[in-house]
Design a protein around this motif. Structure first.
Motif, PDB file in Angstrom:
ATOM      1  N   PHE A  86      67.584 -11.355  43.800  1.00  0.00           N
ATOM      2  CA  PHE A  86      67.101 -11.861  45.089  1.00  0.00           C
ATOM      3  C   PHE A  86      67.924 -11.337  46.260  1.00  0.00           C
ATOM      4  CE2 PHE A  86      65.349 -15.141  42.292  1.00  0.00           C
ATOM      5  CZ  PHE A  86      64.066 -15.225  42.790  1.00  0.00           C
TER       6      PHE A  86
ATOM      7  N   HIS B  13      46.589 -13.651  39.765  1.00  0.00           N
ATOM      8  CA  HIS B  13      47.694 -13.674  40.714  1.00  0.00           C
ATOM      9  C   HIS B  13      47.836 -12.276  41.295  1.00  0.00           C
ATOM     10  CE1 HIS B  13      52.012 -14.866  41.846  1.00  0.00           C
ATOM     11  NE2 HIS B  13      51.191 -15.618  42.534  1.00  0.00           N
TER      12      HIS B  13
ATOM     13  N   SER C 230      54.787 -10.134  43.290  1.00  0.00           N
ATOM     14  CA  SER C 230      54.903 -11.567  43.566  1.00  0.00           C
ATOM     15  C   SER C 230      56.358 -12.031  43.527  1.00  0.00           C
ATOM     16  CB  SER C 230      54.024 -12.389  42.615  1.00  0.00           C
ATOM     17  OG  SER C 230      54.354 -12.121  41.290  1.00  0.00           O
ATOM     18  N   GLU C 231      57.165 -11.398  42.685  1.00  0.00           N
ATOM     19  CA  GLU C 231      58.583 -11.782  42.644  1.00  0.00           C
ATOM     20  C   GLU C 231      59.294 -11.375  43.941  1.00  0.00           C
ATOM     21  OE1 GLU C 231      60.437 -13.034  39.775  1.00  0.00           O
ATOM     22  OE2 GLU C 231      58.562 -13.381  38.714  1.00  0.00           O
TER      23      GLU C 231
ATOM     24  N   LYS D 196      57.873 -10.915  46.822  1.00  0.00           N
ATOM     25  CA  LYS D 196      57.359 -11.785  47.875  1.00  0.00           C
ATOM     26  C   LYS D 196      58.144 -13.097  47.894  1.00  0.00           C
ATOM     27  CE  LYS D 196      52.642 -12.895  49.318  1.00  0.00           C
ATOM     28  NZ  LYS D 196      51.255 -12.823  48.836  1.00  0.00           N
ATOM     29  N   SER D 197      58.398 -13.650  46.719  1.00  0.00           N
ATOM     30  CA  SER D 197      59.125 -14.925  46.677  1.00  0.00           C
ATOM     31  C   SER D 197      60.563 -14.736  47.146  1.00  0.00           C
ATOM     32  CB  SER D 197      59.069 -15.534  45.272  1.00  0.00           C
ATOM     33  OG  SER D 197      60.030 -14.950  44.422  1.00  0.00           O
ATOM     34  N   ALA D 198      61.120 -13.552  46.882  1.00  0.00           N
ATOM     35  CA  ALA D 198      62.501 -13.296  47.333  1.00  0.00           C
ATOM     36  C   ALA D 198      62.566 -13.234  48.861  1.00  0.00           C
ATOM     37  CB  ALA D 198      63.017 -11.994  46.728  1.00  0.00           C
TER      38      ALA D 198
ATOM     39  N   TYR E 216      60.475 -14.751  51.024  1.00  0.00           N
ATOM     40  CA  TYR E 216      59.889 -15.893  51.727  1.00  0.00           C
ATOM     41  C   TYR E 216      60.912 -16.528  52.669  1.00  0.00           C
ATOM     42  CZ  TYR E 216      57.699 -20.349  52.709  1.00  0.00           C
ATOM     43  OH  TYR E 216      57.164 -21.436  53.353  1.00  0.00           O
TER      44      TYR E 216
END
Lengths: 398, 295
Positions: free
Chosen positions: A298, A322, A328-329, A331-333, A335
């Motif tokens: 991250f 999805h 997607s990983e 993107k989550s990092a 956010y």
């Protein structure tokens, strides 16, 4: 010593240099040469190990679990359906904190039968508690296999070393083989923190009530949090010994990049060549290779993409319903990060379809042309009707 | 057998979680007496996953590895390899699995290990159904038995799988049957197995009072009746061929065994007769095999 070898043999040599003590494996295309070569090395006495030729991948992982619990350095290799069959025991190996190393040759899942490259097999195992390292070249495969044992044994966690079917597994590349004495200094014999021992008997993996289970899981997560630092440290130490340094990510032309391609595995090599070409034309394109997927880096991702205008993530995998999984990983990092780039998610090369320089050019063109993503997922090179991503005609490419 | 002494030292401790009258707890106690302290045990999902006690406890004083349902033989293979690589040849590896983990879900791994002639002792304590999950039929459940998945009207209509012949067909060094009602015989077989190398398999009939619907103090008597009615003869097979019958049963009618167990309450006189004929027939086959081995 330099030798031209296939990626599968790079795994075998990495395992041999690591002085694995117990190997247990079952053949599956395109992994077979890994175990064939290890069988040869054992038969010729070049590797002192027990090779258990089991009747399934499920038993291969089970035998590695028994061997590792008994205090031996244990190794296996598989691919696709074989990895899926191991799924239950991947959880068991991690939960038992056993430092097993597994080489997985990324291959698409059936049906229909596909033996070609795709990452969905290994990415579907992301929540099993295994570290995952994706390799770009046969040299990286050999070096990572050796590092994997050191990382695994430091953390008491299992490590998956991942290479693309055919693009690496069956492709011959020059590989520098470190000398055994150097490896022995880098990777001393396995000293398990706990093991099955008649002088100090314990029960392992017993029924655990809610009173304790929660803390066991917390401890695994804590080990994963330590893992990023350990992987970096082991990669640095490897570099000091052998001149090749490894980290969580690899940056290429990132300094002033406005658009960054985010890749993993062999797509990275193609992307690097394309970035070089676009740079020569004065376009500020950069490349970020994600080497380590679990633990997900991250902080390093946030830092690398901070201030970048747009990033295009290329996924040779899909989580149905999805997105691409790296996308997607990432993107989550990102956010909530104030200076995060606009993220474009591209699916490419499923089932081993070629991801050519033209594919990468198309991805860059789309990302340049659109101020923000027009689609949740861009399927690049889709032949049939449907959600189709094509490069804008105005783009000057090729 | 006259001068045979059961070893005094116990490696199983009080406080285990077995039901009263459990054959599997008695079986483990005998097994560890026989094999001694240099033993490591691999236990897949089965009643013993519970009997051994929850973390941080253990009901045995030797190393014990709990593992997934279908993996006793493959984990034992790996453990043996690790011990061999460390020169620990004097340690015995014993896989200890129920009938579900042996006859059903673990059969593939067991067959693989037996074909490779992996160097361990595998004991299947057979209570003839999935007892830990609450009495569901397995392929070890005998014909005519009630279980929660073979209820009244649909009691099991297929015979018990012959696991001994299956293992013997792998031509491993040693396969034997044993009963908790005959501890001398069981212990002697374990010690004989321990003196050998390769895959050694012991099929231990292990009564389960809640599953068999019997009073807990009837366990041993019923286990003995299984032998004395010839339903479960005590014998051993060496190298896949050499059959030795270890005990000549009284040859009591099978109904003596069935009538004592609630799980067989749906059997009729006609069933008894049919099963009796089958038992007599199989006993003849076994006797001929034993005679043939003597020649």
């Amino acid at each position: 010593m330099k030798k031209v070898m296939m990626g599968n043999h790079a795994v075998s040599y990495g395992a041999r240099l690591s002085r694995v003590q117990v190997i247990s494996a079952y053949p599956i295309t395109p992994q077979t040469q890994i175990v064939e070569e290890l069988s040869e090395l054992c038969a010729r006495g070049e590797l002192e190990a027990k090779f258990i030729k089991v009747e399934s991948e499920h038993s291969a992982m089970a035998a590695c679990i028994g061997a590792s619990a008994g205090g031996a350095r244990a190794f296996t290799a598989t691919s696709s359906q074989g990895l899926a069959l191991m799924h239950e025991l991947l959880h068991w190996a991690a939960g038992a904190r056993l430092p097993i190393v597994l080489a997985n040759v990324n291959r698409a899942m059936g049906p229909g039968w596909s033996i070609w490259s795709e990452q969905t097999d290994s990415l579907a195992q992301r929540d099993t508690g295994w570290l995952q390292i994706y390799c770009e070249s046969n040299q990286e495969v050999l070096d990572t296999t050796i590092q994997a044992f050191k990382i695994a044994e430091t953390l008491s966690l299992p490590v998956m070393v991942i290479l693309d079917a055919f693009f690496l597994s069956h492709t011959y590349e020059p590989v520098d083989i470190p000398d055994q004495r150097g490896i022995d200094r880098f990777l001393p014999p396995f000293q398990p923190k706990v093991k099955m021992d008649i002088r100090d008997p314990h029960a392992f993996g017993a029924l655990v009530t809610p009173e304790h289970y929660y803390e066991f899981r917390y401890n695994i997560q804590k080990a994963f949090e330590r893992a990023t630092g350990v992987i970096e440290e082991v990669g640095r130490e490897f570099g000091e010994h052998f001149g090749r340094y490894y980290g969580l990510l690899e940056e290429y032309e990132m300094d002033d990049a406005e658009i960054v391609l985010v890749t993993s595995s062999t797509i990275t090599s193609t992307a690097r060549a394309v970035v070089r070409e676009r740079r020569a034309r004065g376009e500020k394109i950069g490349l970020l290779k994600v080497r380590v997927f679990r633990p997900f880096p991250f902080a390093a991702i946030r830092q690398a993409l901070s201030g970048v205008r747009k990033a295009a993530v290329i996924d040779r995998n899909i989580s149905f319903g999805h997105h691409g999984i790296f996308f997607s990983e990432i993107k989550s990092a990102l956010y909530g990060q104030p200076d995060a780039p606009r993220l474009f998610g591209f699916i490419a090369g499923l089932g081993g379809r070629d991801v050519t320089p033209e594919t990468i050019h198309d991805i860059i063109d789309i990302t340049q042309h659109e101020s923000k993503p027009q689609q949740d997922i861009y399927w690049i090179g889709l032949k049939s009707a449907g959600q189709k991503a094509t490069a804008p005609k105005t783009a000057a490419v090729k | 057998m006259k001068n045979f002494v059961i070893p005094e030292t116990d490696y199983m401790v009080p406080g285990h979680l077995a039901c009263p009258g459990c054959g599997a707890s008695l079986g483990m106690r005998f097994a560890l007496k026989a094999l001694g302290e240099k033993t490591m045990v691999v236990v897949p999902a089965c009643c013993w996953s519970i009997i051994a006690g929850p973390f941080p406890y253990s009901a045995v004083k030797v190393p014990l590895f709990h593992t997934a349902f279908e993996t006793a033989a493959s984990v034992a293979s790996g453990l043996r390899a690790a011990l061999d690589m460390q020169g620990q040849d004097d340690v015995t590896v014993m896989a200890w699995a129920g009938d579900g983990g042996t006859f059903d879900i673990g059969l593939q791994a067991l067959s693989g290990a037996a074909e490779r002639n992996e160097d361990f002792i595998y004991v299947c304590y057979d209570n003839e159904a999935y007892m830990n999950t609450g009495i569901q039929r397995s392929s070890a459940t005998p014909e005519g038995a009630w279980t929660t998945t073979t209820p009244e009207g649909h009691v099991k209509d297929r015979p018990k799988k012959n696991i001994v012949d299956i293992l013997a067909a792998h031509r491993i060094p040693y396969v034997a049957t044993a009963s908790v009602a005959y501890p001398h015989d069981f212990i002697r077989k374990l010690q004989k197995a321990q003196s050998m190398h390769g895959t050694r398999f012991i099929h231990l009939l292990s009564p389960c009072p809640p599953g068999w619907k019997i009073p807990s103090d009837d366990s041993i008597e019923i286990a003995r009746l299984a032998v004395q009615t010839k339903l479960f003869p005590l014998y051993e097979i060496e190298d896949g061929e050499k059959v030795t019958i270890n005990l000549e049963p009284d040859g009591l009618p099978v109904r003596h065994y069935f009538e004592k167990q609630g799980r067989f309450r749906y059997l009729t006189d006609a069933d008894y007769e049919r099963i009796q004929r089958d038992v007599d027939h199989r006993w003849e086959i076994l006797k001929r095999k034993a005679e043939w081995a003597k020649e």
